[in-house]
Design an enzyme around this catalytic site. Structure first.
Site, short mmCIF file in Angstrom:
data_model
loop_
_atom_site.label_atom_id
_atom_site.label_comp_id
_atom_site.label_asym_id
_atom_site.label_seq_id
_atom_site.Cartn_x
_atom_site.Cartn_y
_atom_site.Cartn_z
N HIS A 99 0.89 -1.22 0.07
CA HIS A 99 -0.02 0.01 0.11
C HIS A 99 1.01 1.01 0.08
O HIS A 99 1.57 1.55 0.78
CB HIS A 99 -1.07 -0.06 1.23
N ASP B 270 -7.30 6.21 -9.48
CA ASP B 270 -7.60 7.40 -10.37
C ASP B 270 -6.58 7.16 -11.77
O ASP B 270 -6.55 8.20 -12.59
CB ASP B 270 -7.53 8.95 -9.98
N SER C 222 8.90 -0.36 -14.26
CA SER C 222 7.66 -1.12 -14.22
C SER C 222 7.12 -1.89 -15.55
O SER C 222 6.16 -1.76 -16.01
CB SER C 222 6.63 -0.49 -13.37
#
Length: 450
Positions: free
Chosen positions: A181, A233, A330
Site C-alpha cells: 500500500h 484514478d 515497471s
C-alpha cells in the site's frame, strides 16, 4: 480501510500456513546490529540524447553529467518471536555538466527549474521501520521496490523511492507473496517524498497504489508469477509471467520467458493525458515471448512483443511523473530498451546476442547487442493516425574489476541508435550512457580495519 483489511488478511493467511516451512528466518536472527548491512555507492553518469529530427520541442540535444553518492543502512532484526528493525538511506547528487540549453527534466538525471537551469546539487534522506514474524516481513516508510507492477528505477544517477507499506512473506516453501500500500513516489531527480519531480499540473502523481501477488518456483527450472494492482484514478493492472529453462547438457540450455500485462485505465487518467475528450476507460494488453539459446559463453535471443489497445498513441503506459506513477522500470517485457515498443497496437521483433566474459577467460566482462523492429503502431497523437514504425540498435558492454584495491569498480557503456517513421514518438535519436560505479561494503571495511 480496505487496504488495511487486505494486509491483515494476508498476514493471517501466511501465518496459518507457516508449518509448511522447515525453518523460520526470525528464529535464526542474530540481532539488530549483528545482521546489519551498511553500504555506500558512488556513481558517475554521462547521459546524452542527440535528436536527429527537428520536431523534438526545439531541443536538438539533451545532456547531463553528474556524480551520485548514496549510503544505505539495513539493520538486522531483534531476537524474539517478533523482530524489529530499521532501514535508513541518504542520497546526494552533484551536477558536473549539462546546464541550460542541454538540461531537460524528462531525462530524470538532475532537477530542472522553470528557467531551464539544472540544479548544481541536491539531496534526500529516507528511512523505514520493519518487523518480522516467522518468515513474514512488514516494512513501512521510504523504500526501494523491485516488482513487475511497482519497480523503482535505479538506471539514472540516483534511484527512485516510494513511500508506504510492503509485506513480503515466504511462509510456504518455494512461494513468495508480496502485498503493498503506497501513497507517494519520489523521482530519480527529486528532493522530496511526495512527488515525482515534475512541477507541471499535467502530471498525475501517485495518490494510492495497492497490490498483491507472488512468485512460485515449481522446480529449479520453472517459475511463475502473478500480480494485481489498484492505482487510484489511474489504472487497474494485472501481470503474469512464466519462465522455463531446459538444460540440454552442461554447456547448452534453452530458456523461454513469457510476460503479459493487462491494464484497465481510469477515465480520469485518460482524459487528463489526452488531447481529446474521452468518456470511458481504454484497455491495453501487451505481451512478449522470448526464446534464448545459450551455448557456453554465448546466448542468442529471439523475442516477439505485441501491444493491443490504448488511446491517442498510448498503449502500455507506465513510469514516474509523466506516466502512471508506478516506477520508472515497471515494464518487465522483452523488447524494452531505449524505446519500449509499447505504443497502441504496436508489434515488434527482437534479435539479440549476449556474451559472458567468464566463458572466454575474462571474468567480469559482459556484452550485449540487440536489434528491435516495431511496426503497426497507432501514432494518432503524432501524425494523424498513420501507422508508425520504429527500430533500435542497442549495444552495451560492461566490465567489473575482480580483485585488487579497486575490486568491484565497474564500467559500463550503453548506446542506442533509434529511428522512427511518420514523426513517431520523439523522432530519431542517438543515445549514449557511460557509467562508472563503485560499491563499498562499509561493515566489511570496518571489520577488516579493526
Amino acid at each position: 480501510m480496505q487496504s488495511t483489511k487486505r494486509v491483515a488478511l494476508l498476514v493471517i493467511s501466511c501465518l496459518t500456513y507457516s508449518q509448511f516451512l522447515l525453518a523460520s528466518e526470525q528464529s535464526e536472527s542474530k540481532g539488530f546490529i549483528e545482521d546489519s548491512k551498511w553500504n555506500a555507492h558512488a556513481r558517475s553518469l554521462y547521459f546524452s540524447r542527440d535528436f536527429k529530427s527537428s520536431h523534438n520541442t526545439g531541443q536538438s540535444k539533451r545532456m547531463a553529467w553528474g556524480l551520485g553518492l548514496s549510503t544505505v543502512f539495513e539493520s538486522g532484526f531483534t531476537e524474539g518471536t517478533v523482530g524489529f528493525g530499521l532501514d535508513a538511506w541518504g542520497l546526494q547528487g552533484i551536477r558536473l555538466d549539462g546546464g541550460r540549453g542541454h538540461a531537460n527534466a524528462a531525462m530524470d538525471v538532475t532537477p530542472v527549474g522553470d528557467s531551464g537551469r539544472a540544479a548544481h546539487d541536491w539531496s534526500q534522506l529516507g528511512g523505514a521501520v520493519k518487523a518480522r514474524i516467522s518468515n513474514t516481513t512488514i516494512k513501512y516508510g521510504n523504500q526501494f521496490v523491485s516488482l513487475p507492477i511497482l519497480m523503482t528505477d535505479s538506471s539514472r544517477l540516483l534511484p527512485e523511492s516510494v513511500t508506504g507499506t510492503l509485506i513480503t512473506s515466504k511462509e510456504i516453501e518455494n512461494l513468495e507473496i508480496n502485498a503493498g500500500h503506497f501513497t507517494a513516489i519520489s523521482g530519480a531527480h527529486s528532493t522530496g517524498h511526495d512527488n515525482s519531480g515534475y512541477p507541471s499540473a499535467y502530471y498525475v502523481g501517485m495518490k494510492r497504489l495497492d497490490f498483491i501477488g507472488g512468485t512460485y518456483q515449481f522446480t529449479d527450472n520453472l517459475a511463475t508469477s502473478l500480480y494485481y494492482s489498484w492505482n487510484k484514478d489511474i489504472a487497474k493492472r494485472a501481470y503474469g509471467n512464466i519462465n522455463y529453462t531446459y538444460p540440454i547438457d552442461n554447456q547448452q540450455s534453452v530458456n523461454v520467458d513469457f510476460n503479459i500485462y493487462h491494464t484497465d485505465y481510469d477515465k480520469k487518467y485518460v482524459r487528463r493525458t489526452s488531447e481529446g475528450d474521452i468518456d470511458k476507460s481504454i484497455n491495453n494488453t501487451i505481451w512478449s515471448l522470448a526464446g534464448k539459446y545459450s551455448y557456453d559463453a554465448h546466448s542468442f535471443i529471439v523475442a516477439y512483443q505485441q501491444s493491443m489497445g490504448g488511446w491517442y498513441g498510448h498503449g502500455y503506459d507506465y513510469g514516474s511523473g509523466y506516466g502512471t506513477n508506478d516506477g520508472g522500470s515497471s515494464i518487465w517485457l522483452a523488447n524494452s530498451y531505449e524505446s519500449d515498443f509499447n505504443a497502441k497496437d504496436e508489434k515488434s521483433l527482437q534479435l539479440s546476442y549476449e556474451l559472458s566474459g567468464a566463458g572466454i577467460g575474462i571474468p567480469g566482462l559482459a556484452f550485449k547487442s540487440a536489434y528491435v523492429y516495431g511496426w503497426n503502431a497507432d501514432t494518432a497523437a503524432y501524425s494523424g493516425g498513420k501507422r508508425g514504425k520504429e527500430r533500435e540498435l542497442f549495444n552495451q558492454v560492461s566490465y567489473t574489476i575482480q580483485q585488487g584495491a579497486a575490486k568491484d569498480l565497474a564500467f559500463k557503456v550503453r548506446s542506442s541508435f533509434y529511428r522512427a517513421t511518420n514523426r513517431f514518438s520523439y523522432g530519431d535519436n542517438n543515445e549514449l550512457r557511460v557509467y562508472v560505479d563503485y560499491p563499498l561494503d562499509l561493515v566489511a571495511l570496518i571489520k577488516n580495519n579493526k
